[in-house]
Design a protein around this motif. Structure first.
Motif, PDB file in Angstrom:
ATOM      1  N   ASP A   1      37.995  44.596  24.039  1.00 22.84           N
ATOM      2  CA  ASP A   1      37.469  43.457  24.883  1.00 22.84           C
ATOM      3  C   ASP A   1      36.514  43.991  26.038  1.00 22.84           C
ATOM      4  O   ASP A   1      35.982  42.894  26.713  1.00 22.84           O
ATOM      5  CB  ASP A   1      38.840  42.935  25.460  1.00 22.84           C
ATOM      6  CG  ASP A   1      39.723  42.434  24.546  1.00 22.84           C
ATOM      7  OD1 ASP A   1      40.941  42.546  24.803  1.00 22.84           O
ATOM      8  OD2 ASP A   1      39.438  41.622  23.562  1.00 22.84           O
TER       9      ASP A   1
ATOM     10  N   VAL B   1      33.974  32.815  23.299  1.00 28.73           N
ATOM     11  CA  VAL B   1      35.494  33.287  23.641  1.00 28.73           C
ATOM     12  C   VAL B   1      36.440  31.994  23.634  1.00 28.73           C
ATOM     13  O   VAL B   1      37.595  31.925  23.242  1.00 28.73           O
ATOM     14  CB  VAL B   1      35.587  33.972  24.929  1.00 28.73           C
ATOM     15  CG1 VAL B   1      36.986  34.344  25.238  1.00 28.73           C
ATOM     16  CG2 VAL B   1      34.747  35.450  24.923  1.00 28.73           C
TER      17      VAL B   1
ATOM     18  N   MET C   1      43.160  36.741  30.907  1.00 29.05           N
ATOM     19  CA  MET C   1      43.103  37.614  29.874  1.00 29.05           C
ATOM     20  C   MET C   1      44.434  38.606  29.736  1.00 29.05           C
ATOM     21  O   MET C   1      44.762  39.106  30.801  1.00 29.05           O
ATOM     22  CB  MET C   1      41.930  38.213  29.711  1.00 29.05           C
ATOM     23  CG  MET C   1      40.497  37.472  29.605  1.00 29.05           C
ATOM     24  SD  MET C   1      39.187  38.471  29.441  1.00 29.05           S
ATOM     25  CE  MET C   1      39.201  39.171  30.990  1.00 29.05           C
TER      26      MET C   1
ATOM     27  N   TYR D   1      31.080  39.358  30.445  1.00 24.18           N
ATOM     28  CA  TYR D   1      31.507  37.981  30.082  1.00 24.18           C
ATOM     29  C   TYR D   1      30.857  37.184  30.798  1.00 24.18           C
ATOM     30  O   TYR D   1      30.453  37.485  32.187  1.00 24.18           O
ATOM     31  CB  TYR D   1      33.112  37.979  30.508  1.00 24.18           C
ATOM     32  CG  TYR D   1      33.960  38.554  29.375  1.00 24.18           C
ATOM     33  CD1 TYR D   1      34.142  40.088  29.583  1.00 24.18           C
ATOM     34  CD2 TYR D   1      34.824  37.827  28.656  1.00 24.18           C
ATOM     35  CE1 TYR D   1      34.701  40.602  28.419  1.00 24.18           C
ATOM     36  CE2 TYR D   1      35.588  38.452  27.944  1.00 24.18           C
ATOM     37  CZ  TYR D   1      35.584  39.882  27.778  1.00 24.18           C
ATOM     38  OH  TYR D   1      36.502  40.526  26.787  1.00 24.18           O
TER      39      TYR D   1
ATOM     40  N   LEU E   1      45.217  43.285  27.356  1.00 17.96           N
ATOM     41  CA  LEU E   1      43.494  43.571  27.070  1.00 17.96           C
ATOM     42  C   LEU E   1      43.536  44.876  26.112  1.00 17.96           C
ATOM     43  O   LEU E   1      44.382  45.853  25.956  1.00 17.96           O
ATOM     44  CB  LEU E   1      42.895  44.018  28.219  1.00 17.96           C
ATOM     45  CG  LEU E   1      42.618  42.696  29.112  1.00 17.96           C
ATOM     46  CD1 LEU E   1      42.170  42.999  30.668  1.00 17.96           C
ATOM     47  CD2 LEU E   1      41.411  42.135  28.391  1.00 17.96           C
TER      48      LEU E   1
ATOM     49  N   MET F   1      40.790  35.211  19.741  1.00 15.35           N
ATOM     50  CA  MET F   1      41.013  35.208  21.053  1.00 15.35           C
ATOM     51  C   MET F   1      42.482  34.380  21.514  1.00 15.35           C
ATOM     52  O   MET F   1      43.038  34.616  22.434  1.00 15.35           O
ATOM     53  CB  MET F   1      40.031  34.797  21.870  1.00 15.35           C
ATOM     54  CG  MET F   1      38.749  34.932  21.735  1.00 15.35           C
ATOM     55  SD  MET F   1      38.253  36.707  22.003  1.00 15.35           S
ATOM     56  CE  MET F   1      36.566  37.087  21.118  1.00 15.35           C
TER      57      MET F   1
END
Length: 128
Positions: free
Chosen positions: A90, A48, A83, A94, A86, A64
């Motif tokens: 997504d 990411v 972030m 993570y 969204l 990203m």
């Protein structure tokens, strides 16, 4: 031994925002790359974003950049992933990961196999 602990995941609506945190401990070397990866069910782990602990330069996967921002706070040894906007795609687990920095390639390539230390992951779910 570097240890990484992620937090901040959760359920968010499309268009919403989340900030993930990665608490880093056990670091004895400033020359460290700290990266965020994500893995959706049935898919490979993908990079990411990545940040260099010693100078703060950041790198993003093409898809990203613009919605995600990585940052670091060396005083608290925390790396953040902000972030925005969204999307349901997504949705993933993570992870943050760390690897010694020898060149920017560690961030430019962001291959999970190059990273030595991993957190347990934090789930992000984007759904209406």
């Amino acid at each position: 031994q570097v240890q990484l602990v992620e937090s901040g995941g959760g359920l968010e609506h499309p268009g919403g925002s989340l900030r993930l945190s990665c608490q880093v401990s056990g670091v004895s070397d400033d020359y460290l790359a700290i990266a965020w990866f994500r893995q959706a069910p049935g898919k490979e782990r993908e990079g990411v974003s990545c940040i260099l602990r010693h100078d703060g330069r950041s790198f993003y996967a093409d898809s990203m950049e613009g919605r995600f921002t990585i940052s670091r706070d060396n005083a608290t040894d925390t790396v953040y992933l902000q972030m925005h906007s969204l999307k349901p795609e997504d949705t993933a687990l993570y992870f943050c990961a760390a690897a010694p920095w020898y060149s920017d390639y560690i961030c430019l390539d962001e291959d999970p196999q190059d990273y030595d230390y991993w957190g347990q992951g934090t789930q992000v779910t984007v759904s209406s």
